[in-house]
Design a protein around this motif. Sequence first.
Motif, PDB file in Angstrom:
ATOM      1  N   VAL A 171     -79.545  12.604  11.684  1.00  0.00           N
ATOM      2  CA  VAL A 171     -79.504  13.778  12.554  1.00  0.00           C
ATOM      3  C   VAL A 171     -78.276  14.604  12.218  1.00  0.00           C
ATOM      4  O   VAL A 171     -77.179  14.061  12.039  1.00  0.00           O
ATOM      5  CB  VAL A 171     -79.463  13.367  14.039  1.00  0.00           C
ATOM      6  CG1 VAL A 171     -79.391  14.603  14.936  1.00  0.00           C
ATOM      7  CG2 VAL A 171     -80.674  12.522  14.396  1.00  0.00           C
ATOM      8  N   ILE A 172     -78.446  15.915  12.149  1.00  0.00           N
ATOM      9  CA  ILE A 172     -77.340  16.811  11.838  1.00  0.00           C
ATOM     10  C   ILE A 172     -77.595  18.148  12.523  1.00  0.00           C
ATOM     11  O   ILE A 172     -78.745  18.503  12.806  1.00  0.00           O
ATOM     12  CB  ILE A 172     -77.189  16.968  10.301  1.00  0.00           C
ATOM     13  CG1 ILE A 172     -75.802  17.486   9.922  1.00  0.00           C
ATOM     14  CG2 ILE A 172     -78.311  17.827   9.710  1.00  0.00           C
ATOM     15  CD1 ILE A 172     -75.469  17.283   8.461  1.00  0.00           C
ATOM     16  N   GLU A 173     -76.528  18.875  12.804  1.00  0.00           N
ATOM     17  CA  GLU A 173     -76.635  20.138  13.538  1.00  0.00           C
ATOM     18  C   GLU A 173     -75.992  21.264  12.742  1.00  0.00           C
ATOM     19  O   GLU A 173     -74.974  21.060  12.067  1.00  0.00           O
ATOM     20  CB  GLU A 173     -75.931  20.005  14.892  1.00  0.00           C
ATOM     21  CG  GLU A 173     -75.922  21.268  15.744  1.00  0.00           C
ATOM     22  CD  GLU A 173     -75.162  21.102  17.051  1.00  0.00           C
ATOM     23  OE1 GLU A 173     -74.803  22.116  17.661  1.00  0.00           O
ATOM     24  OE2 GLU A 173     -74.924  19.940  17.453  1.00  0.00           O
ATOM     25  N   VAL A 174     -76.579  22.453  12.830  1.00  0.00           N
ATOM     26  CA  VAL A 174     -75.930  23.657  12.320  1.00  0.00           C
ATOM     27  C   VAL A 174     -75.269  24.345  13.501  1.00  0.00           C
ATOM     28  O   VAL A 174     -75.850  24.449  14.588  1.00  0.00           O
ATOM     29  CB  VAL A 174     -76.925  24.602  11.616  1.00  0.00           C
ATOM     30  CG1 VAL A 174     -78.050  25.057  12.532  1.00  0.00           C
ATOM     31  CG2 VAL A 174     -76.202  25.805  11.011  1.00  0.00           C
ATOM     32  N   GLY A 175     -74.029  24.779  13.314  1.00  0.00           N
ATOM     33  CA  GLY A 175     -73.310  25.409  14.411  1.00  0.00           C
ATOM     34  C   GLY A 175     -72.176  26.282  13.923  1.00  0.00           C
ATOM     35  O   GLY A 175     -72.031  26.523  12.722  1.00  0.00           O
ATOM     36  N   TYR A 209     -82.201  14.137   5.663  1.00  0.00           N
ATOM     37  CA  TYR A 209     -82.084  14.001   7.114  1.00  0.00           C
ATOM     38  C   TYR A 209     -83.447  14.176   7.776  1.00  0.00           C
ATOM     39  O   TYR A 209     -84.345  14.837   7.236  1.00  0.00           O
ATOM     40  CB  TYR A 209     -81.063  15.003   7.667  1.00  0.00           C
ATOM     41  CG  TYR A 209     -79.646  14.499   7.547  1.00  0.00           C
ATOM     42  CD1 TYR A 209     -78.934  14.059   8.659  1.00  0.00           C
ATOM     43  CD2 TYR A 209     -79.022  14.411   6.309  1.00  0.00           C
ATOM     44  CE1 TYR A 209     -77.636  13.569   8.548  1.00  0.00           C
ATOM     45  CE2 TYR A 209     -77.733  13.913   6.176  1.00  0.00           C
ATOM     46  CZ  TYR A 209     -77.043  13.497   7.300  1.00  0.00           C
ATOM     47  OH  TYR A 209     -75.774  13.002   7.182  1.00  0.00           O
ATOM     48  N   ARG A 210     -83.587  13.574   8.956  1.00  0.00           N
ATOM     49  CA  ARG A 210     -84.859  13.587   9.688  1.00  0.00           C
ATOM     50  C   ARG A 210     -84.925  14.678  10.743  1.00  0.00           C
ATOM     51  O   ARG A 210     -86.007  15.087  11.155  1.00  0.00           O
ATOM     52  CB  ARG A 210     -85.078  12.243  10.401  1.00  0.00           C
ATOM     53  CG  ARG A 210     -85.039  11.029   9.521  1.00  0.00           C
ATOM     54  CD  ARG A 210     -85.045   9.734  10.344  1.00  0.00           C
ATOM     55  NE  ARG A 210     -86.260   9.611  11.121  1.00  0.00           N
ATOM     56  CZ  ARG A 210     -86.304   9.403  12.431  1.00  0.00           C
ATOM     57  NH1 ARG A 210     -85.174   9.306  13.138  1.00  0.00           N
ATOM     58  NH2 ARG A 210     -87.448   9.286  13.061  1.00  0.00           N
ATOM     59  N   ARG A 211     -83.776  15.109  11.209  1.00  0.00           N
ATOM     60  CA  ARG A 211     -83.725  16.035  12.351  1.00  0.00           C
ATOM     61  C   ARG A 211     -82.552  16.991  12.143  1.00  0.00           C
ATOM     62  O   ARG A 211     -81.429  16.574  11.857  1.00  0.00           O
ATOM     63  CB  ARG A 211     -83.547  15.240  13.648  1.00  0.00           C
ATOM     64  CG  ARG A 211     -83.340  16.089  14.898  1.00  0.00           C
ATOM     65  CD  ARG A 211     -83.163  15.171  16.119  1.00  0.00           C
ATOM     66  NE  ARG A 211     -82.683  15.920  17.285  1.00  0.00           N
ATOM     67  CZ  ARG A 211     -83.456  16.508  18.177  1.00  0.00           C
ATOM     68  NH1 ARG A 211     -84.764  16.450  18.069  1.00  0.00           N
ATOM     69  NH2 ARG A 211     -82.929  17.157  19.208  1.00  0.00           N
TER      70      ARG A 211
END
Length: 238
Positions: free
Chosen positions: A117-121, A152-154
Amino acid sequence: MSITTNEYGQPIGAPVPGWSPRPLPSAETLEGAYCRLERLNAQRHGEDLYAAYRSASDDRDWTYLSVGPFNDPQAFQRHLETAERSVDPRHYAVIDKRTGKAVGTLALMRMEPNSGVIEVGFVTFSPLLKRTPISTEAQFLLMAYCFDELGYRRYEWKCDSLNAPSRAAAERLGFQFEGVFRQVVVYKGRNRDTAWYSILDSEWPVLKQAFKAWLAADNFDAQGKQRASLGELRKRLS
């Protein structure tokens, strides 16, 4: 949809065969047709970024960010130096390939390699790239890196629930709205309810095709106006 159960008859999540933790982001440069993403360097990118952000008519672009606005170059440079040293978030400068100048930044953050899981921000786009192919391609380059290269999955997008432009951008890019988490953050002396969005690896193939079709030169007329929107292209490909 079939439901997996364990030996006690309890429903459990679907198996993820062959799963192993994903690598952390390490790319220094990601190349596109309109822009490239470079690992943020305060000395190399600072002057361009400060000029790009100060080209805005006011400071509204900083309202929903936890930092800024920056009205003097020294304070801004200190902010960039701190961001440059950060590993999570890992900040990238968006470089306009026509001019060679940095025109915005964004980051990969809240990395959970064990679960993929990883986020763009920290998306901080100046007027020099808003509503241009660069703004879309910059997002696409990071998504493609996370899904295609790192596995990554998410891929997540979170924002202040009151930030209408950010929510519209997430939906335009193909993120799925998942709900609002109440009273998650206090920033700049005020409450933030957080809107959550995501893209899953199973959704990525169609989104990737739509991004490529949208970014293609033949999707723009002589005045640079899009012939088909991202949403229209996703519908055609679904």
